[in-house]
Enzyme design. Structure first.
Site, mmCIF file in Angstrom:
data_model
loop_
_atom_site.group_PDB
_atom_site.id
_atom_site.type_symbol
_atom_site.label_atom_id
_atom_site.label_comp_id
_atom_site.label_asym_id
_atom_site.label_seq_id
_atom_site.Cartn_x
_atom_site.Cartn_y
_atom_site.Cartn_z
ATOM 1 C CG ASP A 1 6.615 2.984 12.027
ATOM 2 O OD1 ASP A 1 7.516 3.414 11.756
ATOM 3 O OD2 ASP A 1 6.421 2.643 13.256
ATOM 4 C CB SER A 2 3.025 1.876 5.951
ATOM 5 O OG SER A 2 1.598 2.090 6.426
ATOM 6 C CD GLN B 1 -1.650 7.273 11.566
ATOM 7 O OE1 GLN B 1 -1.348 8.168 12.559
ATOM 8 N NE2 GLN B 1 -2.349 6.114 11.667
ATOM 9 C CG HIS C 1 -0.393 0.368 2.368
ATOM 10 N ND1 HIS C 1 -0.213 -0.680 3.346
ATOM 11 C CD2 HIS C 1 -0.098 1.429 3.110
ATOM 12 C CE1 HIS C 1 0.460 -0.273 4.451
ATOM 13 N NE2 HIS C 1 0.392 0.990 4.442
#
Length: 260
Positions: free
Chosen positions: A208-209, A206, A73
């Site tokens: 850290d994806s 948020q 993503h």
């Protein structure tokens, strides 16, 4: 796509606002959650040399010295891509000593990715980064116990980028327990793994994806077992982090990497 309506993908938008990147808090020796404030302890320079910061607002890890493993993503479709800059070699993003920055040349996103599961991708770099890589788990042997997470992330839900790389430990949460929490019924067993405290207080967030969740293997070396994917908010009670289960996709990742 059902979970995208309730779950918070842990990427950061790039724009006028600062990037939001996860931050983490250490755990107590008694394996109980610390005070419910998302925070963290600084990682030492060189402690996690495989960590990579990506310019679109995600994290990643060096799978090889020229390929970064991250979340699907975080990237667009498979194909040529020279728009991403990978930064490595520093715990302090403002430091220039030892910092390496390399542009991408190609992105490979997991086949069949549609927002649910299969949340992994590879980014090929224009040149190798001469730093240690992070091996990935090829079996479920290490999908338990206590994991380490690290990132340059938000100190609060919706917060802004951190200058320093932060680290924390999070405990494994079984699929059954994870799916019992509100908003987690869509967890995909065998493709996703949960980690966190019932009381909250420690989590990825948020930005850290795409970053790794890792632990020590039988030889005391770091091994990656997860990729930061999604969660309900950040560090909330009864809302663990959800990570791509790397061992499930290990052969597909290896095959894709060999073709880049």
């Amino acid at each position: 796509m059902k979970r995208l309506l309730t779950a918070l993908k842990r990427c950061a938008a790039v724009g006028a606002a600062a990037l939001a990147i996860a931050s983490l808090q250490p755990v107590s020796a008694a394996n109980a959650a610390p005070a419910p404030v998302v925070g963290g302890t600084r990682a030492a320079q060189g402690e996690f040399p495989f960590m990579v910061r990506l310019s679109m607002g995600c994290g990643g890890a060096l799978y090889t010295q020229q390929i970064v493993l991250t979340a699907a993503h975080c990237v667009g479709s498979t194909g040529r891509n020279t728009s991403i800059t990978a930064t490595a070699g520093v715990a302090d993003l403002q430091s220039t000593s030892g910092r390496v920055q390399v542009r991408s040349t190609y992105v490979y996103r997991a086949p069949g990715y549609n927002g649910d599961g299969k949340d992994w991708a590879l980014i090929k770099l224009a040149s190798p980064i001469n730093l240690p890589t992070l091996k990935i788990a090829t079996t479920t042997q290490y999908n338990t116990g206590t994991f380490t997470v690290a990132g340059w992330g938000a100190a609060t839900e919706g917060g802004s980028q951190q200058r320093y790389l932060l680290k924390a430990n999070v405990p494994f949460v079984s699929d059954a327990t994870c799916r019992s929490y509100s908003g987690y019924s869509g967890l995909i067993p065998g493709e996703e793994i949960c980690a966190g405290y019932t009381a909250g207080g420690v989590d990825t967030c948020q930005g850290d994806s795409g970053g790794p969740m890792f632990r020590r293997d039988s030889a005391n070396a770091w091994i990656q077992v997860g990729i930061v994917s999604w969660g309900i908010g950040c560090a909330r009670p009864n809302a663990p982090g959800v990570y791509t289960e790397v061992s499930t996709f290990a052969s597909a990742i290896a095959s894709a990497a060999s073709s880049l």
